[in-house]
Design a protein around this motif. Structure first.
Motif, PDB file in Angstrom:
ATOM      1  N   TRP A 105       0.874  -1.351  -0.191  1.00 33.98           N
ATOM      2  CA  TRP A 105      -0.064   0.017  -0.056  1.00 33.98           C
ATOM      3  C   TRP A 105       0.835   1.184  -0.146  1.00 33.98           C
ATOM      4  O   TRP A 105       1.658   1.476   0.758  1.00 33.98           O
ATOM      5  CB  TRP A 105      -0.856   0.131   1.114  1.00 33.98           C
ATOM      6  N   ARG A 107       1.266   5.181   0.488  1.00 35.19           N
ATOM      7  CA  ARG A 107       0.671   6.373   1.037  1.00 35.19           C
ATOM      8  C   ARG A 107       0.520   7.513  -0.021  1.00 35.19           C
ATOM      9  O   ARG A 107       1.571   7.826  -0.525  1.00 35.19           O
ATOM     10  CB  ARG A 107       1.271   6.554   2.342  1.00 35.19           C
ATOM     11  N   ASP A 108      -0.678   7.991  -0.063  1.00 39.32           N
ATOM     12  CA  ASP A 108      -0.762   9.339  -0.858  1.00 39.32           C
ATOM     13  C   ASP A 108      -1.644  10.282  -0.116  1.00 39.32           C
ATOM     14  O   ASP A 108      -2.972  10.222  -0.143  1.00 39.32           O
ATOM     15  CB  ASP A 108      -1.433   9.062  -2.192  1.00 39.32           C
ATOM     16  N   GLY A 109      -0.933  10.924   0.800  1.00 41.68           N
ATOM     17  CA  GLY A 109      -1.711  12.090   1.520  1.00 41.68           C
ATOM     18  C   GLY A 109      -2.243  11.433   2.871  1.00 41.68           C
ATOM     19  O   GLY A 109      -1.765  10.551   3.423  1.00 41.68           O
ATOM     20  N   GLU A 110      -3.639  11.172   2.930  1.00 40.78           N
ATOM     21  CA  GLU A 110      -4.345  10.607   3.877  1.00 40.78           C
ATOM     22  C   GLU A 110      -4.726   9.190   3.321  1.00 40.78           C
ATOM     23  O   GLU A 110      -5.365   8.459   3.890  1.00 40.78           O
ATOM     24  CB  GLU A 110      -5.723  11.221   4.406  1.00 40.78           C
ATOM     25  N   GLU A 111      -4.606   8.891   2.171  1.00 44.10           N
ATOM     26  CA  GLU A 111      -5.085   7.681   1.647  1.00 44.10           C
ATOM     27  C   GLU A 111      -3.920   6.668   1.377  1.00 44.10           C
ATOM     28  O   GLU A 111      -2.856   7.058   1.214  1.00 44.10           O
ATOM     29  CB  GLU A 111      -5.623   7.975  -0.021  1.00 44.10           C
ATOM     30  N   LYS A 112      -4.129   5.355   1.141  1.00 41.51           N
ATOM     31  CA  LYS A 112      -3.234   4.370   0.875  1.00 41.51           C
ATOM     32  C   LYS A 112      -3.670   3.403  -0.502  1.00 41.51           C
ATOM     33  O   LYS A 112      -4.989   3.241  -0.333  1.00 41.51           O
ATOM     34  CB  LYS A 112      -3.111   3.599   1.900  1.00 41.51           C
ATOM     35  N   GLN A 113      -2.941   3.720  -1.532  1.00 37.22           N
ATOM     36  CA  GLN A 113      -3.366   2.962  -2.808  1.00 37.22           C
ATOM     37  C   GLN A 113      -2.757   1.763  -2.935  1.00 37.22           C
ATOM     38  O   GLN A 113      -1.556   1.374  -2.889  1.00 37.22           O
ATOM     39  CB  GLN A 113      -2.900   3.790  -3.900  1.00 37.22           C
ATOM     40  N   ASP A 201      -1.754  -0.626  -9.970  1.00 41.13           N
ATOM     41  CA  ASP A 201      -2.850  -0.114  -8.784  1.00 41.13           C
ATOM     42  C   ASP A 201      -3.937  -1.098  -8.838  1.00 41.13           C
ATOM     43  O   ASP A 201      -4.447  -1.396 -10.040  1.00 41.13           O
ATOM     44  CB  ASP A 201      -3.298   1.005  -9.165  1.00 41.13           C
ATOM     45  N   SER A 204      -9.171  -0.664  -3.572  1.00 36.20           N
ATOM     46  CA  SER A 204      -9.207  -1.088  -2.251  1.00 36.20           C
ATOM     47  C   SER A 204     -10.290  -2.521  -1.899  1.00 36.20           C
ATOM     48  O   SER A 204     -10.181  -2.939  -0.584  1.00 36.20           O
ATOM     49  CB  SER A 204     -10.051   0.295  -1.675  1.00 36.20           C
ATOM     50  N   ASN A 207      -8.495  -4.660   0.087  1.00 36.48           N
ATOM     51  CA  ASN A 207      -7.903  -4.402   1.577  1.00 36.48           C
ATOM     52  C   ASN A 207      -8.539  -5.454   2.718  1.00 36.48           C
ATOM     53  O   ASN A 207      -8.201  -5.794   3.670  1.00 36.48           O
ATOM     54  CB  ASN A 207      -8.590  -3.012   1.985  1.00 36.48           C
TER      55      ASN A 207
END
Length: 221
Positions: A105, A107-113, A201, A204, A207
């Motif tokens: 995963w 991290r992209d700011g507050e998100e996780k790709q 990519d 989610s 997850n």
């Protein structure tokens, strides 16, 4: 780290790739292998290579509670030869953990790709693993952990750690029968070359470990 991976190959392909003579009992492919699940591993019993299942999340033989396994899905290769939980396993309980891709995963700011990561030039491969046997009363568990190291240039953009994937010609040496000095095993791991990766990519959907179908590996549009 390594916290989720796939194994989609059929049984015959696995047997041929790793030189296993006996069928794999209860083999099932999986799009979303997670800690706490049984995972396909290969050991050398002193006579031959054998494939079977270990629970992912190491429970050391001396542990009082099996729940420790959820904290020990990975082991840092840089220090495993020094740690009480891993040092004796480095010497004599090494295994191959069979996979064909893993998830990480970014991290992209507050998100996780989530991303699916594969080797560039081969399908099936093996993580370097350690295993142990735990017994308490009538209960008996065979468990494992995946060794990790600092990320290579490709992986650094995604995560600072990565699982150790053994080069094909080093797999048999990793599970060679007999005791090995833990320091020598440490040097062996440190000497391994990193292969090229490919990543894309995914949704989610992956997850949740409850999701285990082709939707886990479908590329995002």
């Amino acid at each position: 780290m390594c916290g989720r991976y796939t194994l989609l190959a059929d049984e015959l392909e696995i047997l041929q790739e790793f030189g296993i003579d006996q069928p794999i009992a209860d083999y099932e492919p999986s799009y979303n292998i997670a800690p706490g699940q049984n995972v396909l591993a290969i050991i050398h019993d002193g006579n031959q290579k054998r494939a079977g299942y270990l629970r992912w999340g190491l429970v050391p033989s001396w542990a009082n509670d099996e729940k420790i396994g959820y904290k020990m899905i990975n082991a840092r290769s840089e220090t495993a030869h020094e740690k009480p939980s891993f040092k004796p396993l480095m010497a004599r309980k090494r295994c191959l953990i069979v996979a064909d891709s893993f998830y990480e995963w970014k991290r992209d700011g507050e998100e996780k790709q989530p991303k699916r990561i594969r080797l560039g030039d081969r399908g099936l491969f093996a993580f370097a693993g350690l295993w142990d046997k735990w017994e308490q009363g009538d209960q008996k568990l065979f468990t494992c952990t995946i060794l990790t190291k600092e990320a290579n240039d490709f992986m650094q953009d995604i995560h600072h750690r990565m699982p150790i994937i053994l080069p094909k010609h080093k797999e048999d040496a990793w599970i060679e029968a007999g005791n090995q000095p833990p320091e020598a095993v440490h040097r062996f791991l440190a000497s391994l070359k990193t292969e090229d990766f490919q990543a894309y990519d995914v949704a989610s959907y992956v997850n949740s470990a409850k999701n285990n179908d082709a939707g886990c590996i479908a590329p995002l549009a």
